[in-house]
Design an enzyme around this catalytic site. Structure first.
Site, PDB file in Angstrom:
ATOM      1  N   LEU A  48      40.007  41.219  36.065  1.00  0.00           N
ATOM      2  CA  LEU A  48      41.044  40.162  35.706  1.00  0.00           C
ATOM      3  C   LEU A  48      41.247  38.769  36.501  1.00  0.00           C
ATOM      4  O   LEU A  48      41.104  38.795  37.659  1.00  0.00           O
ATOM      5  CB  LEU A  48      42.430  41.237  35.402  1.00  0.00           C
ATOM      6  CG  LEU A  48      43.725  40.830  34.614  1.00  0.00           C
ATOM      7  CD1 LEU A  48      42.780  40.570  33.426  1.00  0.00           C
ATOM      8  CD2 LEU A  48      44.557  42.174  35.167  1.00  0.00           C
ATOM      9  N   ASP A  49      41.184  37.967  36.031  1.00  0.00           N
ATOM     10  CA  ASP A  49      41.812  36.459  37.058  1.00  0.00           C
ATOM     11  C   ASP A  49      42.761  37.278  38.143  1.00  0.00           C
ATOM     12  O   ASP A  49      43.677  37.756  37.726  1.00  0.00           O
ATOM     13  CB  ASP A  49      41.903  35.208  36.606  1.00  0.00           C
ATOM     14  CG  ASP A  49      40.396  35.096  35.442  1.00  0.00           C
ATOM     15  OD1 ASP A  49      39.999  35.044  35.664  1.00  0.00           O
ATOM     16  OD2 ASP A  49      40.241  34.603  34.162  1.00  0.00           O
ATOM     17  N   ARG A  50      42.627  36.847  38.825  1.00  0.00           N
ATOM     18  CA  ARG A  50      43.242  36.294  40.087  1.00  0.00           C
ATOM     19  C   ARG A  50      45.214  35.605  39.578  1.00  0.00           C
ATOM     20  O   ARG A  50      46.278  36.597  39.877  1.00  0.00           O
ATOM     21  CB  ARG A  50      43.075  35.576  41.235  1.00  0.00           C
ATOM     22  CG  ARG A  50      44.376  35.706  42.648  1.00  0.00           C
ATOM     23  CD  ARG A  50      44.189  35.040  43.506  1.00  0.00           C
ATOM     24  NE  ARG A  50      45.253  34.714  44.351  1.00  0.00           N
ATOM     25  CZ  ARG A  50      45.112  33.628  45.511  1.00  0.00           C
ATOM     26  NH1 ARG A  50      44.327  32.626  45.119  1.00  0.00           N
ATOM     27  NH2 ARG A  50      46.153  33.948  46.010  1.00  0.00           N
ATOM     28  N   SER A  52      46.090  36.199  36.450  1.00  0.00           N
ATOM     29  CA  SER A  52      46.243  37.066  35.177  1.00  0.00           C
ATOM     30  C   SER A  52      47.281  38.458  35.836  1.00  0.00           C
ATOM     31  O   SER A  52      46.842  38.494  36.588  1.00  0.00           O
ATOM     32  CB  SER A  52      45.381  37.566  34.559  1.00  0.00           C
ATOM     33  OG  SER A  52      44.682  35.841  33.842  1.00  0.00           O
ATOM     34  N   ARG A 147      37.826  33.521  32.502  1.00  0.00           N
ATOM     35  CA  ARG A 147      38.595  33.514  32.184  1.00  0.00           C
ATOM     36  C   ARG A 147      39.322  32.234  30.155  1.00  0.00           C
ATOM     37  O   ARG A 147      39.816  31.396  30.118  1.00  0.00           O
ATOM     38  CB  ARG A 147      39.196  31.810  32.596  1.00  0.00           C
ATOM     39  CG  ARG A 147      39.153  31.714  34.865  1.00  0.00           C
ATOM     40  CD  ARG A 147      39.285  31.021  35.039  1.00  0.00           C
ATOM     41  NE  ARG A 147      40.635  30.598  35.172  1.00  0.00           N
ATOM     42  CZ  ARG A 147      41.774  30.498  35.982  1.00  0.00           C
ATOM     43  NH1 ARG A 147      41.485  31.580  36.182  1.00  0.00           N
ATOM     44  NH2 ARG A 147      42.863  29.947  35.101  1.00  0.00           N
TER      45      ARG A 147
END
Length: 185
Positions: A48-50, A52, A147
């Protein structure tokens, strides 16, 4: 016995236990999973992106980790996305068909407009602009490219301002507080 942990990842936290970028550059440490979870032998099933937030699953079972994170298993992942503007019917239809991205077209998504959800406050807060409205959509995908949701909403003209993963397969974040985790039996 397999260990399965649901974690509500805060904004700004890396989906790994060490900050390899900080180690390589000698810069300031960024928040990682080790700041929240002290359980040996578990690893994230997917990323999970930083920037998000939301549901991240950790497990000590490699086969389960692969089933959750591998696109070939098509496990649905549901996101709540605050987007700039109010997506029109054409934009929602394009997301439902699949969106062409620079790394190829996405699989069709399930998407709908939703009322603003009752979520925790984000730190830092999402920027607010009086002249540009924002709205929320619920989007379910069966891939997990880098992403991807942000790129999909931008491709149809509605950039994502805030992104919260709410569900992975049958696991949901529910009432799990931001920064908290719990074992699933």
């Amino acid at each position: 016995m397999t260990r399965l942990i649901l974690f509500n990842k805060p904004h700004g936290v890396l989906s790994q236990f060490t900050d390899k970028g900080m180690i390589a550059s000698g810069g300031a440490a960024r928040a990682t999973l080790s700041d929240y979870i002290d359980v040996p032998g578990v690893y994230p099933a997917g990323r999970l992106d930083r920037d998000s937030e939301g549901l991240l699953i950790l497990t000590d079972d490699g086969a389960l980790q692969a089933r959750i994170s591998s696109p070939k298993h098509k496990m649905p992942k549901t996101y709540l996305a605050q987007v700039e503007g109010v997506p029109d019917t054409a934009a929602l239809a394009a997301l439902r068909r699949g969106v062409p991205l620079n790394d190829g077209p996405t699989r069709p998504a399930t998407v709908r407009r939703i009322d603003p959800p009752m979520l925790w406050d984000r730190d830092p807060p999402v920027r607010y602009r009086k002249s540009v409205p924002d709205s929320w959509i619920e989007l379910t995908i069966t891939e997990g490219r880098n992403r991807q949701v942000r790129r999909m909403t931008a491709a149809v003209g509605y950039p994502t301002l805030r992104l919260v993963r709410w569900r992975i397969g049958g696991w949901e974040i529910g009432d799990l507080a931001v920064g908290a985790w719990r074992d699933v039996r």
